[in-house]
Design a protein around this motif. Sequence first.
Motif, PDB file in Angstrom:
ATOM      1  N   LEU A  47      -2.750   1.617   4.696  1.00 22.68           N
ATOM      2  CA  LEU A  47      -2.180   0.309   5.015  1.00 22.68           C
ATOM      3  C   LEU A  47      -1.933  -0.441   3.717  1.00 22.68           C
ATOM      4  CD1 LEU A  47      -4.512  -0.901   7.932  1.00 22.68           C
ATOM      5  CD2 LEU A  47      -2.176  -0.045   8.156  1.00 22.68           C
ATOM      6  N   SER A  48      -0.746  -1.003   3.586  1.00 22.10           N
ATOM      7  CA  SER A  48      -0.443  -1.854   2.437  1.00 22.10           C
ATOM      8  C   SER A  48      -0.366  -3.286   2.940  1.00 22.10           C
ATOM      9  CB  SER A  48       0.893  -1.454   1.796  1.00 22.10           C
ATOM     10  OG  SER A  48       0.854  -0.107   1.369  1.00 22.10           O
ATOM     11  N   PRO A  50      -7.071  10.306  -5.894  1.00 19.77           N
ATOM     12  CA  PRO A  50      -7.135   8.891  -5.497  1.00 19.77           C
ATOM     13  C   PRO A  50      -6.059   8.588  -4.453  1.00 19.77           C
ATOM     14  CG  PRO A  50      -7.104   9.120  -7.894  1.00 19.77           C
ATOM     15  CD  PRO A  50      -6.791  10.475  -7.329  1.00 19.77           C
ATOM     16  N   MET A  51      -6.322   7.603  -3.627  1.00 18.50           N
ATOM     17  CA  MET A  51      -5.382   7.258  -2.567  1.00 18.50           C
ATOM     18  C   MET A  51      -4.031   6.823  -3.135  1.00 18.50           C
ATOM     19  SD  MET A  51      -5.386   7.444   0.703  1.00 18.50           S
ATOM     20  CE  MET A  51      -7.051   7.251   1.338  1.00 18.50           C
ATOM     21  N   ALA A  52      -4.036   6.213  -4.307  1.00 17.58           N
ATOM     22  CA  ALA A  52      -2.773   5.778  -4.912  1.00 17.58           C
ATOM     23  C   ALA A  52      -1.874   6.972  -5.216  1.00 17.58           C
ATOM     24  CB  ALA A  52      -3.051   4.985  -6.186  1.00 17.58           C
ATOM     25  N   ASP A  53      -2.464   8.100  -5.615  1.00 19.00           N
ATOM     26  CA  ASP A  53      -1.667   9.309  -5.859  1.00 19.00           C
ATOM     27  C   ASP A  53      -1.163   9.894  -4.542  1.00 19.00           C
ATOM     28  OD1 ASP A  53      -2.052   9.074  -8.569  1.00 19.00           O
ATOM     29  OD2 ASP A  53      -3.714  10.497  -8.653  1.00 19.00           O
ATOM     30  N   LYS A  54      -2.049   9.919  -3.552  1.00 18.24           N
ATOM     31  CA  LYS A  54      -1.633  10.447  -2.247  1.00 18.24           C
ATOM     32  C   LYS A  54      -0.488   9.624  -1.661  1.00 18.24           C
ATOM     33  CE  LYS A  54      -6.104  12.304  -0.638  1.00 18.24           C
ATOM     34  NZ  LYS A  54      -7.153  11.517  -1.329  1.00 18.24           N
ATOM     35  N   GLN A  87       2.126   8.514  -2.979  1.00 24.75           N
ATOM     36  CA  GLN A  87       3.437   9.022  -3.388  1.00 24.75           C
ATOM     37  C   GLN A  87       3.893  10.153  -2.472  1.00 24.75           C
ATOM     38  OE1 GLN A  87       3.837   9.692  -7.751  1.00 24.75           O
ATOM     39  NE2 GLN A  87       1.704   9.004  -7.859  1.00 24.75           N
ATOM     40  N   VAL A  88       2.959  11.032  -2.146  1.00 25.00           N
ATOM     41  CA  VAL A  88       3.281  12.165  -1.276  1.00 25.00           C
ATOM     42  C   VAL A  88       3.504  11.676   0.154  1.00 25.00           C
ATOM     43  CG1 VAL A  88       2.477  14.399  -0.423  1.00 25.00           C
ATOM     44  CG2 VAL A  88       1.901  13.665  -2.752  1.00 25.00           C
ATOM     45  N   ARG A  89       2.658  10.777   0.571  1.00 31.21           N
ATOM     46  CA  ARG A  89       2.787  10.212   1.921  1.00 31.21           C
ATOM     47  C   ARG A  89       4.155   9.572   2.109  1.00 31.21           C
ATOM     48  NH1 ARG A  89       2.497   4.226   3.200  1.00 31.21           N
ATOM     49  NH2 ARG A  89       1.618   4.080   5.303  1.00 31.21           N
ATOM     50  N   ASN A  90       4.616   8.815   1.128  1.00 35.40           N
ATOM     51  CA  ASN A  90       5.924   8.173   1.241  1.00 35.40           C
ATOM     52  C   ASN A  90       7.043   9.208   1.296  1.00 35.40           C
ATOM     53  OD1 ASN A  90       4.664   5.688   1.174  1.00 35.40           O
ATOM     54  ND2 ASN A  90       4.991   5.379  -1.018  1.00 35.40           N
TER      55      ASN A  90
END
Length: 272
Positions: A150-151, A42-46, A48-51
Amino acid sequence: MKLPAADADLFFKLMWGLQFYVNQQRGILPDIDSVEDYVALPMADKAQVRNALWENPALIDAYPAENPDGLSAEELEIIRKWKRFVAGTFYIFRYLKKHAIFISGEDAKVYGVLALYESLEDVLYGRRLPVMVQAVLLPFKGKIIYDGMLSGYNIFFGRGIRSSLNEEYMAAKQNERIITTLEPELAKPTRRRRKKPGKDWRPVVDELVEKAEKIKGGPAAQSAAFSLFRAGAKLAQAAAHNPDDLDELWKQERRVRTALSRLQTVLARAER
């Protein structure tokens, strides 16, 4: 306003590979053993890595140096240039044919940004602009894109903020300061359109100023109006002779405002 599909495919191939590498190095999400497993998250998990990636930009150099996925030299160079990323708060202000306008919330710089697979209007579900977002802007083949996430903030902006953003955009547009690449070495020389020489209004304006200087006196309202007329004529004269002399133009503009204020005072007194 968005990348060609082939370029979007390439971007995500490189980005997911880089993020999978970051996850392996940092151990953020355990039991992810392949890029395919990572892409399925899921994008929410990704996120964390992206940040972690943008907080540790040295990993952007480490990945091409190791090149665990056997990428081409061209692909590795694209990734290396991501060290030029621009992260922060932006206002998505306008959708244009070539790109979307992002205005930085930190330094008011104006960027022209391309979307990826979907238009930004679709990504934002048609929300009314401006929209405030947290974003990471990246160079990609001479253009600017965002990193796929995008947030947004659910904030409605009043007339004051919209007017301020519009002024930032119009100033950047007028002065050709809209940033459309983070790779200036790849930017094509801008072809400036040859402006047709306009009519030389200087003799006309000079004559007008000379005549305006003779128009004085009379009742209070008339005298104040004549004063405004003379100030306006001198401002026009300055613009006709030296349009790039901003100091002189501002000086004459202040005189116009002073004359206008005087006229307004006279008219207000007349209504008492």
